[in-house]
Write a protein that holds these residues in place. Structure first.
Motif, PDB file in Angstrom:
ATOM      1  N   GLU A  30       0.819  -1.212   0.000  1.00 23.29           N
ATOM      2  CA  GLU A  30       0.000   0.000   0.000  1.00 23.29           C
ATOM      3  C   GLU A  30       0.853   1.261   0.000  1.00 23.29           C
ATOM      4  OE1 GLU A  30      -2.610  -0.134   3.374  1.00 23.29           O
ATOM      5  OE2 GLU A  30      -3.913  -1.623   2.433  1.00 23.29           O
ATOM      6  N   PHE A  31       0.343   2.249  -0.701  1.00 21.70           N
ATOM      7  CA  PHE A  31       0.926   3.581  -0.714  1.00 21.70           C
ATOM      8  C   PHE A  31      -0.167   4.506  -0.179  1.00 21.70           C
ATOM      9  CE2 PHE A  31       1.627   7.685  -2.774  1.00 21.70           C
ATOM     10  CZ  PHE A  31       2.956   7.911  -2.466  1.00 21.70           C
ATOM     11  N   THR A  32       0.098   5.183   0.921  1.00 26.37           N
ATOM     12  CA  THR A  32      -0.914   6.050   1.513  1.00 26.37           C
ATOM     13  C   THR A  32      -0.471   7.507   1.469  1.00 26.37           C
ATOM     14  OG1 THR A  32      -0.009   5.716   3.732  1.00 26.37           O
ATOM     15  CG2 THR A  32      -1.818   4.275   3.067  1.00 26.37           C
ATOM     16  N   TYR A  33      -1.440   8.398   1.566  1.00 22.08           N
ATOM     17  CA  TYR A  33      -1.200   9.837   1.524  1.00 22.08           C
ATOM     18  C   TYR A  33      -2.376  10.523   2.195  1.00 22.08           C
ATOM     19  CZ  TYR A  33      -4.081   8.748  -2.473  1.00 22.08           C
ATOM     20  OH  TYR A  33      -5.069   8.228  -3.268  1.00 22.08           O
ATOM     21  N   ARG A  34      -2.208  11.777   2.528  1.00 21.61           N
ATOM     22  CA  ARG A  34      -3.268  12.596   3.130  1.00 21.61           C
ATOM     23  C   ARG A  34      -3.671  13.670   2.126  1.00 21.61           C
ATOM     24  NH1 ARG A  34      -1.436   9.044   5.964  1.00 21.61           N
ATOM     25  NH2 ARG A  34      -1.430   8.922   8.208  1.00 21.61           N
ATOM     26  N   GLY A  45      -5.879   8.650   1.712  1.00 20.82           N
ATOM     27  CA  GLY A  45      -6.067   7.910   0.476  1.00 20.82           C
ATOM     28  C   GLY A  45      -5.067   6.773   0.402  1.00 20.82           C
ATOM     29  N   THR A  46      -5.422   5.721  -0.332  1.00 20.27           N
ATOM     30  CA  THR A  46      -4.556   4.552  -0.438  1.00 20.27           C
ATOM     31  C   THR A  46      -4.554   4.016  -1.864  1.00 20.27           C
ATOM     32  OG1 THR A  46      -5.138   3.933   1.831  1.00 20.27           O
ATOM     33  CG2 THR A  46      -4.120   2.247   0.487  1.00 20.27           C
ATOM     34  N   GLY A  53       5.892   1.308 -13.160  1.00 23.37           N
ATOM     35  CA  GLY A  53       6.288   1.963 -14.400  1.00 23.37           C
ATOM     36  C   GLY A  53       5.215   2.793 -15.056  1.00 23.37           C
ATOM     37  N   GLU A  54       4.170   3.110 -14.332  1.00 24.08           N
ATOM     38  CA  GLU A  54       3.041   3.857 -14.886  1.00 24.08           C
ATOM     39  C   GLU A  54       2.756   5.060 -13.994  1.00 24.08           C
ATOM     40  OE1 GLU A  54      -1.615   2.735 -14.994  1.00 24.08           O
ATOM     41  OE2 GLU A  54      -0.277   1.298 -15.935  1.00 24.08           O
ATOM     42  N   CYS A  55       2.609   6.218 -14.582  1.00 19.87           N
ATOM     43  CA  CYS A  55       2.309   7.418 -13.805  1.00 19.87           C
ATOM     44  C   CYS A  55       0.876   7.338 -13.281  1.00 19.87           C
ATOM     45  CB  CYS A  55       2.481   8.665 -14.665  1.00 19.87           C
ATOM     46  SG  CYS A  55       2.175  10.189 -13.744  1.00 19.87           S
ATOM     47  N   ILE A  56       0.721   7.539 -11.986  1.00 21.58           N
ATOM     48  CA  ILE A  56      -0.600   7.488 -11.361  1.00 21.58           C
ATOM     49  C   ILE A  56      -0.901   8.860 -10.769  1.00 21.58           C
ATOM     50  CG2 ILE A  56      -2.019   6.423  -9.578  1.00 21.58           C
ATOM     51  CD1 ILE A  56      -0.059   4.006  -9.760  1.00 21.58           C
ATOM     52  N   GLU A  57      -1.947   9.491 -11.259  1.00 18.93           N
ATOM     53  CA  GLU A  57      -2.400  10.754 -10.685  1.00 18.93           C
ATOM     54  C   GLU A  57      -3.207  10.431  -9.434  1.00 18.93           C
ATOM     55  OE1 GLU A  57      -4.746  14.804 -12.046  1.00 18.93           O
ATOM     56  OE2 GLU A  57      -4.710  13.084 -13.380  1.00 18.93           O
ATOM     57  N   ILE A  58      -2.999  11.169  -8.371  1.00 23.15           N
ATOM     58  CA  ILE A  58      -3.726  10.924  -7.129  1.00 23.15           C
ATOM     59  C   ILE A  58      -5.216  11.166  -7.406  1.00 23.15           C
ATOM     60  CG2 ILE A  58      -4.004  11.589  -4.719  1.00 23.15           C
ATOM     61  CD1 ILE A  58      -1.278  10.221  -5.409  1.00 23.15           C
ATOM     62  N   PRO A  59      -6.030  10.104  -7.349  1.00 24.34           N
ATOM     63  CA  PRO A  59      -7.413  10.221  -7.836  1.00 24.34           C
ATOM     64  C   PRO A  59      -8.301  11.179  -7.051  1.00 24.34           C
ATOM     65  CG  PRO A  59      -7.031   8.059  -6.835  1.00 24.34           C
ATOM     66  CD  PRO A  59      -5.707   8.758  -6.886  1.00 24.34           C
ATOM     67  N   GLU A  60      -8.157  11.259  -5.745  1.00 28.44           N
ATOM     68  CA  GLU A  60      -9.050  12.093  -4.940  1.00 28.44           C
ATOM     69  C   GLU A  60      -8.879  13.585  -5.192  1.00 28.44           C
ATOM     70  OE1 GLU A  60      -8.344   8.274  -2.672  1.00 28.44           O
ATOM     71  OE2 GLU A  60      -7.091   9.703  -3.728  1.00 28.44           O
ATOM     72  N   ALA A  68      -1.869  16.502  -2.425  1.00 30.25           N
ATOM     73  CA  ALA A  68      -1.805  15.513  -1.357  1.00 30.25           C
ATOM     74  C   ALA A  68      -0.502  15.756  -0.594  1.00 30.25           C
ATOM     75  CB  ALA A  68      -1.832  14.109  -1.937  1.00 30.25           C
ATOM     76  N   PHE A  69      -0.384  15.162   0.571  1.00 28.74           N
ATOM     77  CA  PHE A  69       0.818  15.356   1.386  1.00 28.74           C
ATOM     78  C   PHE A  69       1.023  14.141   2.280  1.00 28.74           C
ATOM     79  CE2 PHE A  69      -2.818  17.165   3.483  1.00 28.74           C
ATOM     80  CZ  PHE A  69      -2.698  16.768   4.809  1.00 28.74           C
ATOM     81  N   ARG A  70       2.138  14.113   2.981  1.00 24.31           N
ATOM     82  CA  ARG A  70       2.546  13.056   3.907  1.00 24.31           C
ATOM     83  C   ARG A  70       2.420  11.647   3.300  1.00 24.31           C
ATOM     84  NH1 ARG A  70      -0.372  12.318   9.476  1.00 24.31           N
ATOM     85  NH2 ARG A  70      -0.365  14.562   9.377  1.00 24.31           N
ATOM     86  N   PRO A  71       3.122  11.380   2.191  1.00 18.99           N
ATOM     87  CA  PRO A  71       3.048  10.042   1.602  1.00 18.99           C
ATOM     88  C   PRO A  71       3.809   9.016   2.440  1.00 18.99           C
ATOM     89  CG  PRO A  71       4.682  11.337   0.463  1.00 18.99           C
ATOM     90  CD  PRO A  71       4.016  12.262   1.445  1.00 18.99           C
ATOM     91  N   ARG A  72       3.353   7.774   2.375  1.00 19.62           N
ATOM     92  CA  ARG A  72       4.048   6.659   3.027  1.00 19.62           C
ATOM     93  C   ARG A  72       4.036   5.489   2.049  1.00 19.62           C
ATOM     94  NH1 ARG A  72       5.715   4.693   8.130  1.00 19.62           N
ATOM     95  NH2 ARG A  72       5.638   2.427   8.167  1.00 19.62           N
TER      96      ARG A  72
END
Length: 114
Positions: A30-34, A45-46, A53-60, A68-72
């Motif tokens: 999992e990759f989480t973020y606020r 968000g998770t 290898g694929e760019c993922i835009e933060i969906p929310e 978004a901030f504070r990724p883990r």
């Protein structure tokens, strides 16, 4: 006769390679973020087992002018976070696998996994 048989075998093997679908690789974990929602409340968000290898835009936050901030990064791949929507900005930061994290000051809009 033998040359034709060998050629047919090689041609068949090559054709078979092109018909077998490639296996998609994914970062496991999992990759989480606020992020702040419309009511300015912090949400989490998770991304679960995101593709590699694929760019993922933060969906929310895709349609908003917020970050978004504070990724883990609790995946098994390195995550590179970007300040723009398409993983092309010069502002980026790498998060190591299995627990790499950023602070509240690390802003992101997209991510790519190795």
């Amino acid at each position: 006769m033998r040359t034709r048989t060998v050629f047919l075998a090689v041609a068949s093997a090559v054709a078979l390679c092109f018909t077998i679908p490639a296996t998609a690789s994914a970062a496991e974990g999992e990759f989480t973020y606020r992020y702040y929602d419309e009511d300015e409340e912090i949400q989490v968000g998770t991304l679960v087992d995101p593709p590699s290898g694929e760019c993922i835009e933060i969906p929310e936050i895709a349609d908003w002018d917020v970050d978004a901030f504070r990724p883990r990064n609790d995946t098994d791949s390195t995550a590179v976070v970007f300040l723009d929507d398409d993983c092309s900005s010069d502002s980026y930061y790498s998060l190591r696998p299995h627990g790499g994290r950023g602070s509240d000051r690390l802003l992101l809009r997209s991510v790519i996994f190795s």
